[in-house]
Design a protein around this motif. Sequence first.
Motif, mmCIF file in Angstrom:
data_model
loop_
_atom_site.group_PDB
_atom_site.id
_atom_site.type_symbol
_atom_site.label_atom_id
_atom_site.label_comp_id
_atom_site.label_asym_id
_atom_site.label_seq_id
_atom_site.Cartn_x
_atom_site.Cartn_y
_atom_site.Cartn_z
ATOM 1 N N PRO A 51 35.064 39.253 44.809
ATOM 2 C CA PRO A 51 33.717 39.165 43.841
ATOM 3 C C PRO A 51 34.223 38.007 42.621
ATOM 4 O O PRO A 51 35.520 38.173 42.289
ATOM 5 C CB PRO A 51 33.740 40.477 43.233
ATOM 6 C CG PRO A 51 34.898 41.026 43.704
ATOM 7 C CD PRO A 51 35.634 40.720 44.717
ATOM 8 N N LEU A 52 33.192 37.400 42.167
ATOM 9 C CA LEU A 52 33.525 36.475 41.128
ATOM 10 C C LEU A 52 34.130 37.317 39.719
ATOM 11 O O LEU A 52 33.573 38.308 39.619
ATOM 12 C CB LEU A 52 32.220 35.694 40.690
ATOM 13 C CG LEU A 52 31.699 34.844 41.749
ATOM 14 C CD1 LEU A 52 30.351 34.131 41.214
ATOM 15 C CD2 LEU A 52 32.617 33.738 42.059
ATOM 16 N N ALA A 53 34.713 36.572 38.884
ATOM 17 C CA ALA A 53 35.644 37.275 37.887
ATOM 18 C C ALA A 53 34.535 37.337 36.807
ATOM 19 O O ALA A 53 33.225 36.573 36.712
ATOM 20 C CB ALA A 53 36.572 36.339 37.539
ATOM 21 N N VAL A 54 34.475 38.546 36.108
ATOM 22 C CA VAL A 54 33.762 38.678 35.032
ATOM 23 C C VAL A 54 34.095 37.804 33.754
ATOM 24 O O VAL A 54 35.286 37.145 33.764
ATOM 25 C CB VAL A 54 33.910 40.244 34.321
ATOM 26 C CG1 VAL A 54 33.466 41.076 35.321
ATOM 27 C CG2 VAL A 54 35.265 40.515 33.840
ATOM 28 N N SER A 77 48.463 37.849 34.997
ATOM 29 C CA SER A 77 49.072 36.574 35.727
ATOM 30 C C SER A 77 50.536 36.705 35.978
ATOM 31 O O SER A 77 51.200 36.476 37.011
ATOM 32 C CB SER A 77 49.111 35.421 34.667
ATOM 33 O OG SER A 77 49.534 34.211 34.974
ATOM 34 N N GLU A 78 51.236 37.697 35.201
ATOM 35 C CA GLU A 78 52.657 37.894 35.745
ATOM 36 C C GLU A 78 52.857 38.915 36.717
ATOM 37 O O GLU A 78 53.967 39.206 37.000
ATOM 38 C CB GLU A 78 53.442 38.232 34.396
ATOM 39 C CG GLU A 78 53.562 37.059 33.297
ATOM 40 C CD GLU A 78 54.041 35.847 33.784
ATOM 41 O OE1 GLU A 78 55.307 36.139 34.501
ATOM 42 O OE2 GLU A 78 53.760 34.882 33.496
ATOM 43 N N LEU A 91 36.855 42.277 38.337
ATOM 44 C CA LEU A 91 38.259 41.370 38.138
ATOM 45 C C LEU A 91 37.938 40.373 37.065
ATOM 46 O O LEU A 91 36.782 39.696 36.923
ATOM 47 C CB LEU A 91 38.491 40.428 39.446
ATOM 48 C CG LEU A 91 38.914 41.074 40.693
ATOM 49 C CD1 LEU A 91 39.024 40.144 41.812
ATOM 50 C CD2 LEU A 91 40.279 41.663 40.515
ATOM 51 N N ASP A 92 39.178 40.052 36.336
ATOM 52 C CA ASP A 92 39.279 39.086 35.349
ATOM 53 C C ASP A 92 39.471 37.739 35.986
ATOM 54 O O ASP A 92 40.044 37.840 37.078
ATOM 55 C CB ASP A 92 40.248 39.309 34.245
ATOM 56 C CG ASP A 92 39.806 40.636 33.378
ATOM 57 O OD1 ASP A 92 38.762 40.741 32.609
ATOM 58 O OD2 ASP A 92 40.357 41.713 33.631
ATOM 59 N N SER A 93 39.558 36.715 35.346
ATOM 60 C CA SER A 93 39.753 35.569 35.883
ATOM 61 C C SER A 93 41.246 35.492 36.366
ATOM 62 O O SER A 93 41.629 34.809 37.226
ATOM 63 C CB SER A 93 39.488 34.309 34.738
ATOM 64 O OG SER A 93 40.213 34.526 33.564
ATOM 65 N N GLU A 94 42.355 35.897 35.450
ATOM 66 C CA GLU A 94 43.782 35.748 35.666
ATOM 67 C C GLU A 94 43.707 36.842 36.779
ATOM 68 O O GLU A 94 44.768 36.459 37.732
ATOM 69 C CB GLU A 94 44.489 36.202 34.471
ATOM 70 C CG GLU A 94 44.409 35.338 33.495
ATOM 71 C CD GLU A 94 45.273 33.937 33.665
ATOM 72 O OE1 GLU A 94 46.006 33.981 34.831
ATOM 73 O OE2 GLU A 94 45.043 32.967 33.121
#
Length: 980
Positions: A78-81, A126-127, A167-170
């Motif tokens: 799904p696309l990130a919020v 991200s990490e 999901l967030d973008s990262e």
Amino acid sequence: MAVFALPPGVDFPKELVTGLLERMQSQPPEAIARVQLYLNSGRMLRRVREEFQRSGARYLPRLRLVSDLGQDPLAGLPLAVSSLRRKLELAQLVEQLTRAIPAFEAGSSHFALAESLSALMAEMQSEGVHPDVLEDLEIAESHAEHWRRSLDFIRIVARYFDDDAALDSEARQRQIVEAIAQGWETHPPKDPVIVAGSTGSRGATAAFMCAVATLENGTIILPGFDREMTDAAWKSLYSGVFPIEDHPQFRFRALLDKMDLAIGDVGEWRDIDPHDRARNRLISLALRPAPVTDQWRSEGRELGDLREACQGLTLIEARDPREEALALALVLREAAETGTRAALITPDRLLARRVTSALDRWGIIPDDSAGQPLQQTAPGRLLRHVASFRGQALTIADLLVLLKHPLCATGAGATARGQHLRLTRDLELELRRNGPAFPAPDALRIWAEKKAQDRTVWVDWLSGVLDGFAAPEKAPLSANVDTHLALTSLIAAGPEGCVETSELWREEGGREALRLMQELQREAAHGGEISPSAYADLINRHLQSGIVRSGMASHPLIAIWGTLEARAQGAELLICGGLNEGSWPEAPAPDPWLSRQMRLAAGLLLPERQIGLSAHDFQQALGSKRVVLSRARRDAEAETIPSRWLNRILNLVQGLPDQHGPDAIDAMRKRGVRWLEMVKAFEAPRTQLSPATRPSPKPPVPQRPKNLSVTAVQTLIRDPYAIYAKRVLRLFPLDPMRPAPDPLLRGQILHEIVERFTRTRAVEETADAARDRLMAITDAVLETEVPWPSTRRIWRARIARIAQTFSEDEVQRWQSGTPAVIEEKVTIPLENDDFTITAKPDRIDLLSDGTVRIYDYKSGALPSEAEIIAFNKQMLLEAAMVERGAFEGLGARTVREMTYVRLGGRGETREVKGKSKDRTETPDEAWARLRELVARYQRPSQGFTARRAMQKTPDRSDYDLLSRFGEWDVTDKPEPEELG
């Protein structure tokens, strides 16, 4: 694994393309079209495309950005919020927790904490660090309670790491990278995959680069790889408890460790020499990690003649930021004139704006990669103003900020805009002369009815604008956004206009502002209820993300870059500007959530990471052909500290006299002094202006004042020029645009209270009853005349402090006399002179024996007897006027007493004797001296001297600017000037 690198100072995009074409030379033309080339930034991508175009007609590889991986809509996720939605959700959670733990980060706004928490969450995603890791962290004893509270806050983000969470973008970027890497294990791509220009500083990017490096046809190309580093220097990056993340090459060491590669496994992408290998060796040694700086002694001797290594370096050490900006603008102007491609690299946006402004005088528009912050554009400023003013009463200054805004009333054409500006000017004069301090629709309508009919429509529109700023204590975010947009549109449209034809949403700034406001409108449902002040904070922070790039054609050779773009350099001349600590490198932002030890244990990045990335960009820039290093020795507040990197270079070179280091630094500074001397010559005035002399104008006698109030006599004695400016030139000072409860207003209010108190006195009133009546009058006057609630409370407390003493004294005064004159204005002529004197005594009591007592109420300190005899003539002259029958209701009376009553302090009273240690003066003598004074100023030869006898040197006159005080001194002899 195929990991290659290019050294600092080379044109990375050019050499990347050249090396790729060399490797694809033996393959068919269409083979390069199957290559997937991932780049680190948009500017790098544009430069790479330009280099391919310069190489001739051919197929291009598939050019992509590493950051675009997470935005792939076909990735099966799904696309990130939006990040805004996440911040709004976090802000509500933070607000709930701050109520439970109010001591944590007291004073920080909810949105500021939500933004920092959102940044931490993005870093963890991200990490690949889950919040569960934080539960096992050991917290040091020092400040342990703070970090425990911060972990309580961080736990609120754990829900966003659940499998079913949006999901967030990262997080989406990380999941896509992991899915790609997993898919490649079984189905590796047949076509080449290349990642170029990235240092792998972000966790997801590093994971993608590691996945690419494992491919048979995968290639990594690192920018600015320092091959002058020794093995000892590489090893020292992990020699202590904390890794040395602020070193420019640390990210390469960390990335190669993840790939299980040694430094020697990094190959050369092209066998090419940098612009200046000697300088690269010097910079590499200067930036060595702190544990191995002893290598300066041993390896410094091998650097050779440092004059050669520093030949292309110029050092500008300006006096202040303004001088630095002008010097850099001159450097760029010369580059434009000589056809040299030049770029200013700086993280200091204020310096960049100053340089851009300086270049504008020569018609040079640099290609500024960062653009202009939306907040500083006209639409951004108007949106911020409207948001910040909502929920509070507008002052005169606030109202004028809106009315004079360039976008205000632009919806009905240029003619309507001109009419709006004319009415704005008239209203400003009215408000600054007569108030009120907080303009309201009723006051505006009264003003509109005074004169022209064309004010009515305009004032009706303005009244609607003022009504729109009323706001409830809390309202849903969506309602706040709708009201904000409606009010801003009303202001931009103007009377009889519409927002569609206004300038509000036009041009680049308007379109970007509209995009961000529409985004906020879409996500407002996740913001809950919000107060006007919190909404203003949200708008200010939200608009910070907007960048406006000018649509005007920029100069093809002159650019301003951020530090990241040093990797994409293609300039012959690079300027590293703002090389001061706190600017370049920028100080790491304080982390309210995790200490350095906690970050290290959790597997997150240390705060010094950003310094290391800036250091790498600095090292890249210094490898260019010609480099200008600049800094200002002082900013607006204090002396500055040179950048640590500049300090290291200067210290290393200065400490190698055998290699002519001091001579090399002197040469660098001399090249910089040339530009500073050009700045001085450029700014030197073409004509030398003489300072003004102390004025003493002598206007014609018929133009001189023929009337004076007893309070203005003091001004005529001390500052005659003020009388000339006010009574001859008819110049009156305007009240400030932000009226404040100053001593003048306090005196007026106190006199109003006492006047009402005196006029409404009752016979046989007791002191207690008088005190209660005084306080009731005080409350009524303060409520109607003082619009500042805090000031009302303070002034009421002061009056309450003296109310008992004042009331008791008044009861005694009423027993000895009856008020016969209260604030009555009278005018009488001076005998045998064509001149009149005006007075308005506070109060005159008729005593039982037929004499009178004069009272003067003072809100400040009482004048001394010496001051009364020297210049404060009010009481003596009022007494002289009473004895001459100036007051019709009294007739000519003998003045028994003159009394000052202080409406402050302890409420004390003091009789005026007209006697000091060395002088005495009766009312008749004061009247005679006034006649002499007036007669002197009726002579054509007498000038009105500026600041003739001010009581104190720091005293200021309303007309100091007009007399150009400061260009002359009070010790200067006045120069009388005949005026026709």
